[in-house]
Design a protein around this motif. Structure first.
Motif, PDB file in Angstrom:
ATOM      1  N   GLN A 183       0.818  -1.244   0.017  1.00  0.00           N
ATOM      2  CA  GLN A 183       0.046   0.053  -0.092  1.00  0.00           C
ATOM      3  C   GLN A 183       0.930   1.236  -0.033  1.00  0.00           C
ATOM      4  OE1 GLN A 183      -2.216  -0.651   3.835  1.00  0.00           O
ATOM      5  NE2 GLN A 183      -1.344   1.517   4.429  1.00  0.00           N
ATOM      6  N   ASP A 185       2.274   5.030  -1.773  1.00  0.00           N
ATOM      7  CA  ASP A 185       2.764   5.651  -3.209  1.00  0.00           C
ATOM      8  C   ASP A 185       3.809   4.587  -3.573  1.00  0.00           C
ATOM      9  OD1 ASP A 185       1.179   7.875  -2.902  1.00  0.00           O
ATOM     10  OD2 ASP A 185       2.629   9.256  -1.934  1.00  0.00           O
ATOM     11  N   ALA A 187       4.008   1.359  -3.463  1.00  0.00           N
ATOM     12  CA  ALA A 187       3.513  -0.082  -3.429  1.00  0.00           C
ATOM     13  C   ALA A 187       3.546  -0.440  -5.096  1.00  0.00           C
ATOM     14  CB  ALA A 187       2.110  -0.140  -3.055  1.00  0.00           C
ATOM     15  N   PRO A 188       3.185   0.442  -5.898  1.00  0.00           N
ATOM     16  CA  PRO A 188       3.066  -0.059  -7.385  1.00  0.00           C
ATOM     17  C   PRO A 188       4.686  -0.274  -7.811  1.00  0.00           C
ATOM     18  CG  PRO A 188       1.840   1.806  -7.276  1.00  0.00           C
ATOM     19  CD  PRO A 188       2.249   1.741  -5.700  1.00  0.00           C
ATOM     20  N   GLU A 189       5.643   0.473  -7.464  1.00  0.00           N
ATOM     21  CA  GLU A 189       7.015   0.132  -7.912  1.00  0.00           C
ATOM     22  C   GLU A 189       7.309  -0.806  -7.083  1.00  0.00           C
ATOM     23  OE1 GLU A 189      11.570   2.579  -8.063  1.00  0.00           O
ATOM     24  OE2 GLU A 189       9.779   3.445  -7.095  1.00  0.00           O
ATOM     25  N   ASP A 218      -6.150   3.201   0.721  1.00  0.00           N
ATOM     26  CA  ASP A 218      -5.158   2.276   0.689  1.00  0.00           C
ATOM     27  C   ASP A 218      -4.790   1.256  -0.492  1.00  0.00           C
ATOM     28  OD1 ASP A 218      -4.513   3.169   3.447  1.00  0.00           O
ATOM     29  OD2 ASP A 218      -5.825   1.586   4.366  1.00  0.00           O
ATOM     30  N   CYS A 221      -3.471   1.937  -5.028  1.00  0.00           N
ATOM     31  CA  CYS A 221      -2.406   1.505  -5.594  1.00  0.00           C
ATOM     32  C   CYS A 221      -2.498   0.518  -6.581  1.00  0.00           C
ATOM     33  CB  CYS A 221      -1.413   1.211  -4.845  1.00  0.00           C
ATOM     34  SG  CYS A 221      -1.623  -0.092  -3.466  1.00  0.00           S
ATOM     35  N   ASP A 224      -3.154   1.578 -10.144  1.00  0.00           N
ATOM     36  CA  ASP A 224      -2.281   2.280 -10.812  1.00  0.00           C
ATOM     37  C   ASP A 224      -1.795   1.658 -12.152  1.00  0.00           C
ATOM     38  OD1 ASP A 224       0.419   4.336 -10.293  1.00  0.00           O
ATOM     39  OD2 ASP A 224       1.383   2.473 -10.980  1.00  0.00           O
ATOM     40  N   LEU A 227       1.535  -0.279 -12.275  1.00  0.00           N
ATOM     41  CA  LEU A 227       1.675  -1.607 -11.932  1.00  0.00           C
ATOM     42  C   LEU A 227       0.630  -2.595 -12.855  1.00  0.00           C
ATOM     43  CD1 LEU A 227       1.594  -3.781  -9.706  1.00  0.00           C
ATOM     44  CD2 LEU A 227      -0.105  -2.654  -8.491  1.00  0.00           C
ATOM     45  N   HIS A 249     -10.433  -4.185  -8.486  1.00  0.00           N
ATOM     46  CA  HIS A 249      -9.469  -3.204  -9.018  1.00  0.00           C
ATOM     47  C   HIS A 249      -9.035  -3.433 -10.438  1.00  0.00           C
ATOM     48  CE1 HIS A 249      -8.991  -1.124  -4.980  1.00  0.00           C
ATOM     49  NE2 HIS A 249      -9.261  -2.453  -4.597  1.00  0.00           N
TER      50      HIS A 249
END
Length: 362
Positions: A183, A185, A187-189, A218, A221, A224, A227, A249
């Motif tokens: 979770q 900012d 998290a995607p990376e 939360d 992400c 995104d 991701l 999602h």
């Protein structure tokens, strides 16, 4: 100096006397022990980065109310990285410069921003032809080696492992954890890097991304673009178990398949092996029956052949009243020609042999 500052204060506050709504991203947030909250707000533009900054403050009485209302509506704390819509009064101080004094915020706007980002991600993935790429992959018939992307101490990961290990069939799986932030900012990376590590290591039958429930923000992400691009581009089938039953999602959409809980994900792979085991068992039964039928047919053919051989046995022919005639050398005579008076022949019956002298015919 003070005259200049006072002039600026007078001009700014006179030109902006009314409160206004301001859209901005919270770059940093500090809730102090005295109850006040201080923020740094910013605005970014794609390709240019940050194009504007301002300090903001929420006085103690309003901070307690606004922070509680925001959490009640979004399920998340106010924190850095969130885009917000704030109701502010512009203030100017001779010591601290420009400050935005916050007296209200629109939590629904923040939730709407997350939903808008989700729609943008879907549109871009659709344009790129990535929404259904995972669906074209061929899954392993016997998924044994599983790569899991999760936080190590996540309850869902523990539930998944226990459920998998305690399956009623005794199936064994190889599970390797690739830790990632699940979770925020980063998290995607973090999850994308885990996917890259899995692909580089190779040999996995499936990739499993699991994350327990959380607030709308939360779990944002998992909408995104970067991701979801990494998931869609993965050459291994990706399965997701993210959030609650109500959550859906973009990561779920682009994955090969999704379920709602880690234990349901464990059941998915147990059921696949059980189905394959049942299929193999049915093949085994069919092979046994086919082999048994083949043996029965061969036994019948052998019985028939034995009967034919037995019926052709000269001893059985003799038992039916026939006799076998041989010359003096024991050669079977098939014709009377060539036999002369005075020759001896043997006449064999079922119960014995007679040596006979050939007499002249009348």
């Amino acid at each position: 100096m003070i005259q200049l500052q006072l002039l600026l204060k007078e001009e700014i506050e006179e030109s902006l006397p009314d409160r206004m709504w301001v859209r901005a991203e919270i770059s940093s947030l500090q809730a102090r022990a005295n109850g006040h909250c201080y923020m740094e707000l910013s605005q970014s533009r794609e390709g240019e980065g940050v194009i504007a900054k301002a300090r903001a403050v929420v006085w103690r009485g309003r901070w307690q109310i606004l922070s509680r209302c925001f959490k009640d509506e979004t399920g998340s704390e106010l924190k850095a990285g969130i885009t917000v819509l704030l109701h502010v009064q512009v203030s100017y101080s001779e010591l601290y410069g420009l400050t935005l004094v916050v007296d209200d915020l629109d939590a629904a706007f923040t939730v709407g921003e997350a939903e808008l980002q989700k729609r943008r991600t879907i549109e871009k993935l659709t344009e790129d032809g990535l929404m259904d790429r995972q669906k074209s992959l061929e899954p392993s018939a016997l998924p044994y080696k599983l790569a899991v992307v999760s936080a190590r101490d996540a309850a869902g990961f523990g539930d998944f492992c226990r459920h998998l290990e305690q399956n009623e069939y005794g199936f064994a799986f190889s599970v390797n954890l690739f830790e990632a932030a699940m979770q925020g900012d980063g998290a995607p990376e973090s999850i994308s890097e885990a996917l890259q590590s899995i692909e580089a290591e190779g040999g996995y039958d499936a990739v499993l991304i699991m994350r327990g429930g959380g607030s709308v923000l939360d779990l944002a992400c998992f909408d995104d673009y970067a991701l979801c691009f990494a998931i869609a581009s993965c050459p291994i089938p990706v399965y997701t178990a993210i959030g609650h039953d109500r959550d859906y999602h973009v990561a779920d959409m682009v994955a090969y398949d999704f379920v709602k809980t880690p234990t349901a994900l464990a059941d998915r792979f147990i059921d696949e092996l059980a189905a394959e085991d049942e299929l193999i068992s049915s093949f085994s039964t069919r092979l046994r029956l086919a082999f048994s039928n083949r043996i029965s047919r061969m036994e019948s053919e052998l019985d028939m052949l034995y009967a034919r051989i037995r019926n052709a046995d000269p001893r059985n022919v003799l038992s039916r009243g026939y006799s076998l005639v041989t010359d003096a050398r024991g050669v079977v005579l098939k014709s009377a020609s060539g036999i002369k008076p005075g020759d001896t022949v043997g006449v064999r019956f079922a119960d014995g042999t007679l040596n006979c002298l050939v007499l002249p015919s009348d």
